[in-house]
Structures are given as C-alpha cells and as structure tokens.
Write a protein that holds these residues in place. Structure first.
Motif, PDB file in Angstrom:
ATOM      1  N   ALA A  50       0.579  -1.438  -0.433  1.00 32.76           N
ATOM      2  CA  ALA A  50      -0.221   0.663   0.038  1.00 32.76           C
ATOM      3  C   ALA A  50       0.667   1.260  -0.058  1.00 32.76           C
TER       4      ALA A  50
ATOM      5  N   ARG B 295      -1.888  -1.115  14.644  1.00 33.21           N
ATOM      6  CA  ARG B 295      -3.012  -1.915  14.014  1.00 33.21           C
ATOM      7  C   ARG B 295      -3.829  -0.211  12.462  1.00 33.21           C
ATOM      8  N   MET B 296      -3.115  -0.243  11.331  1.00 35.19           N
ATOM      9  CA  MET B 296      -3.745   0.396  10.426  1.00 35.19           C
ATOM     10  C   MET B 296      -4.410   0.004   9.268  1.00 35.19           C
ATOM     11  N   VAL B 297      -4.971   0.494   8.115  1.00 30.99           N
ATOM     12  CA  VAL B 297      -5.556   0.858   7.102  1.00 30.99           C
ATOM     13  C   VAL B 297      -5.443   1.202   6.224  1.00 30.99           C
ATOM     14  N   PRO B 298      -4.759   0.720   4.741  1.00 29.18           N
ATOM     15  CA  PRO B 298      -4.358   1.251   4.242  1.00 29.18           C
ATOM     16  C   PRO B 298      -5.161   2.636   3.229  1.00 29.18           C
TER      17      PRO B 298
ATOM     18  N   THR C 195      -3.284   4.813  11.157  1.00 28.88           N
ATOM     19  CA  THR C 195      -3.588   4.569  12.527  1.00 28.88           C
ATOM     20  C   THR C 195      -5.375   4.875  12.341  1.00 28.88           C
TER      21      THR C 195
ATOM     22  N   ALA D 220      -7.388  -4.036   9.335  1.00 25.39           N
ATOM     23  CA  ALA D 220      -6.582  -3.939   9.775  1.00 25.39           C
ATOM     24  C   ALA D 220      -5.227  -4.433   9.918  1.00 25.39           C
TER      25      ALA D 220
ATOM     26  N   GLU E  29      -0.103   4.206   1.504  1.00 23.08           N
ATOM     27  CA  GLU E  29      -0.066   5.259   3.103  1.00 23.08           C
ATOM     28  C   GLU E  29      -1.080   4.420   3.563  1.00 23.08           C
ATOM     29  N   TRP E  30      -0.346   4.451   5.137  1.00 23.45           N
ATOM     30  CA  TRP E  30      -1.274   3.940   5.623  1.00 23.45           C
ATOM     31  C   TRP E  30      -2.143   4.716   6.584  1.00 23.45           C
TER      32      TRP E  30
ATOM     33  N   ARG F 266       1.165  -2.643  11.628  1.00 19.12           N
ATOM     34  CA  ARG F 266       2.082  -2.029  10.946  1.00 19.12           C
ATOM     35  C   ARG F 266       3.571  -2.233  12.288  1.00 19.12           C
TER      36      ARG F 266
ATOM     37  N   GLU G 243      -3.702 -10.615   6.848  1.00 19.32           N
ATOM     38  CA  GLU G 243      -2.388 -10.006   5.256  1.00 19.32           C
ATOM     39  C   GLU G 243      -2.478 -10.470   4.147  1.00 19.32           C
TER      40      GLU G 243
END
Length: 120
Positions: free
Chosen positions: A13, A51-54, A18, A44, A15-16, A47, A82
């Motif tokens: 991705a 926990r992160m979302v594209p 939060t 999510a 950009e990620w 990273r 993932e």
C-alpha cells in the motif's frame, strides 16, 4: 478481531492510516472503526506494532463501496487479513493497477468475480 492481527510488512500500500486517523477521516468514533474491522467492512493489520489501514481503502471520506463484500469473499476463501490485503494490492496487468484500485472504479464486479474464483 483479536490482538493476534497479522503484520503487513510486505503489503505494498502507498499510505497507511492509524485507526484514530480512520475514525477522524470518516467522522466516526474509534469504537465504530473497531466494529467495522470485526465485521469485515474494513481491514486493519499491524505495521510496526500499530494497527493500520491502507489509505486507498478509505476514499472520499468513506470506505470503498465494494470492500466489505470482497473482504467476506476472501475470508470465506481462507485468506487472513494480511493475505487479503496482499491480494488486493498485488499489481495485475489486466486491471488498472491492483484489485484495490479497480474496486473504486467500473471493474468492481470483475474484482468480485476474481475473488470468488479464489475459493474454488
């Protein structure tokens, strides 16, 4: 989803975000973001322990329209989050970039069809 969320070190991705950033962008509570993740409306992964979302999955202050259906299909096919993200962000010469990019355009139905075929 539990704390055993997979990592996403190799998901390409651009950009990620939060989870608090997603909540702010969507103008919802962080609890609602957690609920969306549990219900498969959003993905999510961890990273660097967070926990992160594209960012590409959150467009125009909303979650991509077809994302929840794709997440359900991929999970039903045995993909963890993932693996699902890896599939969504793997470049595909027959699509405009990646399945994630195609979800935001006219090829969303084709992406759904391909995701459904993964289960067979």
């Amino acid at each position: 989803m539990t704390d055993s969320v997979p990592t996403a070190s190799d998901v390409p991705a651009r950009e990620w975000l939060t989870l608090p950033a997603v909540a702010e962008l969507l103008d919802i509570t962080i609890s609602k973001v957690h609920q969306m993740i549990r219900e498969g409306a959003l993905i999510a992964v961890r990273r660097d322990g967070i926990r992160m979302v594209p960012a590409e999955l959150v467009a125009n202050r909303t979650v991509l329209k077809h994302l929840p259906g794709i997440v359900t299909v991929l999970r039903d096919s045995g993909y963890n989050d993932e693996e699902a993200l890896r599939w969504l962000f793997t470049p595909d010469d027959t699509l405009p970039g990646t399945p994630a990019v195609a979800l935001g355009g006219d090829l969303a139905t084709e992406v759904k069809r391909r995701a459904q075929a993964l289960g067979f």
